[in-house]
Design an enzyme around this catalytic site. Structure first.
Site, PDB file in Angstrom:
ATOM      1  N   ASP A 139     -52.648-106.462  21.748  1.00 44.69           N
ATOM      2  CA  ASP A 139     -52.344-105.268  20.959  1.00 44.69           C
ATOM      3  C   ASP A 139     -53.215-104.108  21.467  1.00 44.69           C
ATOM      4  O   ASP A 139     -54.438-104.247  21.595  1.00 44.69           O
ATOM      5  CB  ASP A 139     -52.645-105.556  19.485  1.00 44.69           C
ATOM      6  CG  ASP A 139     -52.228-104.420  18.572  1.00 44.69           C
ATOM      7  OD1 ASP A 139     -51.304-104.618  17.754  1.00 44.69           O
ATOM      8  OD2 ASP A 139     -52.829-103.324  18.679  1.00 44.69           O
ATOM      9  N   ILE A 140     -52.567-102.995  21.773  1.00 42.99           N
ATOM     10  CA  ILE A 140     -53.309-101.837  22.285  1.00 42.99           C
ATOM     11  C   ILE A 140     -54.185-101.284  21.153  1.00 42.99           C
ATOM     12  O   ILE A 140     -53.762-101.219  19.997  1.00 42.99           O
ATOM     13  CB  ILE A 140     -52.348-100.754  22.816  1.00 42.99           C
ATOM     14  CG1 ILE A 140     -51.477-101.336  23.927  1.00 42.99           C
ATOM     15  CG2 ILE A 140     -53.133 -99.546  23.328  1.00 42.99           C
ATOM     16  CD1 ILE A 140     -50.478-100.365  24.524  1.00 42.99           C
ATOM     17  N   GLU A 142     -46.750-101.770  19.793  1.00 38.74           N
ATOM     18  CA  GLU A 142     -47.698-101.895  20.906  1.00 38.74           C
ATOM     19  C   GLU A 142     -48.270-103.312  20.944  1.00 38.74           C
ATOM     20  O   GLU A 142     -49.420-103.517  21.271  1.00 38.74           O
ATOM     21  CB  GLU A 142     -48.826-100.849  20.814  1.00 38.74           C
ATOM     22  CG  GLU A 142     -49.054-100.282  19.433  1.00 38.74           C
ATOM     23  CD  GLU A 142     -49.742-101.256  18.473  1.00 38.74           C
ATOM     24  OE1 GLU A 142     -49.004-102.039  17.820  1.00 38.74           O
ATOM     25  OE2 GLU A 142     -50.982-101.220  18.366  1.00 38.74           O
TER      26      GLU A 142
HETATM   27  P1  GH3 Z   1     -55.308-100.973  16.165  1.00 39.96           P
HETATM   28  O1  GH3 Z   1     -56.382-100.781  17.176  1.00 39.96           O
HETATM   29  O2  GH3 Z   1     -55.842-101.489  14.882  1.00 39.96           O
HETATM   30  O3  GH3 Z   1     -54.222-101.817  16.695  1.00 39.96           O
HETATM   31  O4  GH3 Z   1     -54.740 -99.540  15.851  1.00 39.96           O
HETATM   32  P2  GH3 Z   1     -53.373 -98.920  16.321  1.00 39.96           P
HETATM   33  O5  GH3 Z   1     -53.410 -97.460  16.087  1.00 39.96           O
HETATM   34  O6  GH3 Z   1     -53.083 -99.351  17.714  1.00 39.96           O
HETATM   35  O7  GH3 Z   1     -52.328 -99.667  15.384  1.00 39.96           O
HETATM   36  P3  GH3 Z   1     -51.309 -99.146  14.316  1.00 39.96           P
HETATM   37  O8  GH3 Z   1     -50.535-100.352  13.915  1.00 39.96           O
HETATM   38  O9  GH3 Z   1     -52.014 -98.378  13.249  1.00 39.96           O
HETATM   39  O10 GH3 Z   1     -50.374 -98.152  15.085  1.00 39.96           O
HETATM   40  C1  GH3 Z   1     -49.435 -98.540  15.997  1.00 39.96           C
HETATM   41  C2  GH3 Z   1     -48.628 -97.335  16.328  1.00 39.96           C
HETATM   42  O11 GH3 Z   1     -47.683 -97.602  17.365  1.00 39.96           O
HETATM   43  C3  GH3 Z   1     -47.807 -96.841  15.167  1.00 39.96           C
HETATM   44  C4  GH3 Z   1     -46.428 -96.584  15.741  1.00 39.96           C
HETATM   45  O12 GH3 Z   1     -45.934 -95.315  15.419  1.00 39.96           O
HETATM   46  C5  GH3 Z   1     -46.637 -96.678  17.208  1.00 39.96           C
HETATM   47  N1  GH3 Z   1     -45.459 -97.125  17.929  1.00 39.96           N
HETATM   48  C6  GH3 Z   1     -44.704 -98.235  17.709  1.00 39.96           C
HETATM   49  N2  GH3 Z   1     -43.700 -98.302  18.598  1.00 39.96           N
HETATM   50  C7  GH3 Z   1     -43.818 -97.223  19.399  1.00 39.96           C
HETATM   51  C8  GH3 Z   1     -43.056 -96.739  20.511  1.00 39.96           C
HETATM   52  O13 GH3 Z   1     -42.075 -97.336  20.960  1.00 39.96           O
HETATM   53  N3  GH3 Z   1     -43.461 -95.587  21.095  1.00 39.96           N
HETATM   54  C9  GH3 Z   1     -44.551 -94.904  20.642  1.00 39.96           C
HETATM   55  N4  GH3 Z   1     -44.881 -93.790  21.270  1.00 39.96           N
HETATM   56  N5  GH3 Z   1     -45.269 -95.324  19.591  1.00 39.96           N
HETATM   57  C10 GH3 Z   1     -44.917 -96.478  18.983  1.00 39.96           C
HETATM   58 MG    MG Z   2     -52.783-101.421  18.032  1.00 39.07          MG
HETATM   59 MG    MG Z   3     -50.257-103.376  16.289  1.00 39.75          MG
END
Ligand code: GH3
Ligand code: MG
Ligand code: MG
Ligand code: MG
Length: 307
Positions: free
Chosen positions: A190-191, A232
């Site tokens: 997970d990013i 992610e």
């Molecule tokens: P953590 O280190 O705890 O994993 O924090 P995080 O910010 O990486 O995790 P969080 O789950 O809060 O946020 C993930 C974000 O990824 C939220 C969502 O909008 C974004 N996301 C999901 N799918 C996509 C995509 O296909 N493209 C883009 N640009 N963003 C995406």
């Molecule tokens: Mg993340």
């Molecule tokens: Mg995540």
């Protein structure tokens, strides 16, 4: 006029495409092979010829990229129906189209061919036009199925396999690992703080980051089952590696990940966390355990692997 020029170019383009398509003719009659060969050569297909079913199997092994088999019914060694049965039931070969062929007037031969997995049937004698159109239909249908498979199993943003593909294929890999007494290991990646990239630089740059990260994973885990599970989050199933060794590999990758160039100046370095597991009866249990370790990795500061 322009329209007929366009049409000619369209046809030439298709003929050019045909030069990459291998078709195997299995028939014990040399005149039939010659006739079919001439028809197909006019369409620029690449041809392979076999005199019986056994030879056809050998040739298919040597040329696994063969797209279409035209199989006669009556042949020495192995007849057309036995050949189709072997290919579909024993070898589970799906990507090959098959057209059955026979001069026999036995009415249900075509049904038998198709029942055992042929896509179509041709009764001898036939006009070149009929051969041509059936060959074209088979190949077009195969291409469409390929496109559908791609749509259903791949993630359109990153080009990685998707969640559906991962869960559809993991059980078989685990089964194989068990049969071969190897130790399968699952990693959930997970990013870190990905939301910040979206918030600070926009969703488009977030997408670019996802693509760059996916590319990095793809280049490093060619022999493993790798998929974007969603957002992610990515999953990796390696058929024979213990968690400590996979974690070491991921730690090396982390350095290259930090060096990824993906957006305008000022974007943060990409970092990821991972949870690994080799403990679980099935893929759900393995992923659940890996996910718990991922949570642990996040809690204890991110940018690390836990297992
Ligand atoms: P953590 O280190 O705890 O994993 O924090 P995080 O910010 O990486 O995790 P969080 O789950 O809060 O946020 C993930 C974000 O990824 C939220 C969502 O909008 C974004 N996301 C999901 N799918 C996509 C995509 O296909 N493209 C883009 N640009 N963003 C995406
Ligand atoms: Mg993340
Ligand atoms: Mg995540
Ligand atoms: Mg024959």
């Amino acid at each position: 006029n322009q329209q007929s020029y366009d049409y000619v170019f369209h046809l030439l383009g298709r003929l050019e495409k045909n030069t990459h398509i291998k078709i195997l003719i299995a028939d014990d009659s040399a005149p039939t092979r010659k006739f079919i060969g001439q028809c197909l050569k006019a369409q620029r297909y690449q041809l392979l010829e076999a005199e019986n079913g056994k030879q056809a199997l050998q040739l298919l092994e040597q040329h696994p990229d063969t797209r279409l088999l035209i199989a006669d019914y009556n042949m020495p060694e192995m007849d057309g129906i036995a050949l189709v049965k072997h290919l579909r039931h024993e070898q589970k070969r799906k990507k090959l189209s098959i057209i059955g062929l026979s001069a026999e007037s036995e009415g249900f031969l075509s049904a038998r061919f198709i029942k055992h997995g042929a896509d179509d049937f041709l009764r001898k004698p036939f006009y070149p036009e009929e051969l041509h159109i059936r060959v074209m239909h088979c190949l077009e249908r195969q291409e469409l199925i390929g496109q559908l498979y791609q749509l259903a199993h791949c993630d359109s943003l990153t080009g990685l396999f998707n969640r559906r593909h991962f869960f559809a294929n993991a059980p078989e890999l685990l089964l194989k690992a068990r049969e071969q007494n190897t130790l399968p290991c699952v990693a959930m990646l997970d990013i870190d703080h990905f939301k910040r990239i979206n918030d600070d630089f926009g969703h488009d740059i977030g997408d670019v980051a996802l693509k760059a990260f996916a590319r990095l994973l793809k280049d490093n885990f060619t022999g493993s089952l790798l998929a974007r599970l969603g957002g992610e989050e990515f999953a990796l199933l390696v058929s024979d590696q213990n968690p400590a060794s996979l974690a070491a590999e991921l730690d090396d990758l982390r350095e290259r990940c930090a060096q990824l160039v993906y957006g305008p100046t000022g974007v943060p370095e990409l970092s990821f966390s991972a949870g690994l597991s080799a403990q679980g009866e099935d893929i759900d249990a393995l992923l659940k355990d890996a996910d718990e370790w991922l949570y642990h990795a996040k809690e204890s500061g991110r940018g690390r692997c836990c297992y």
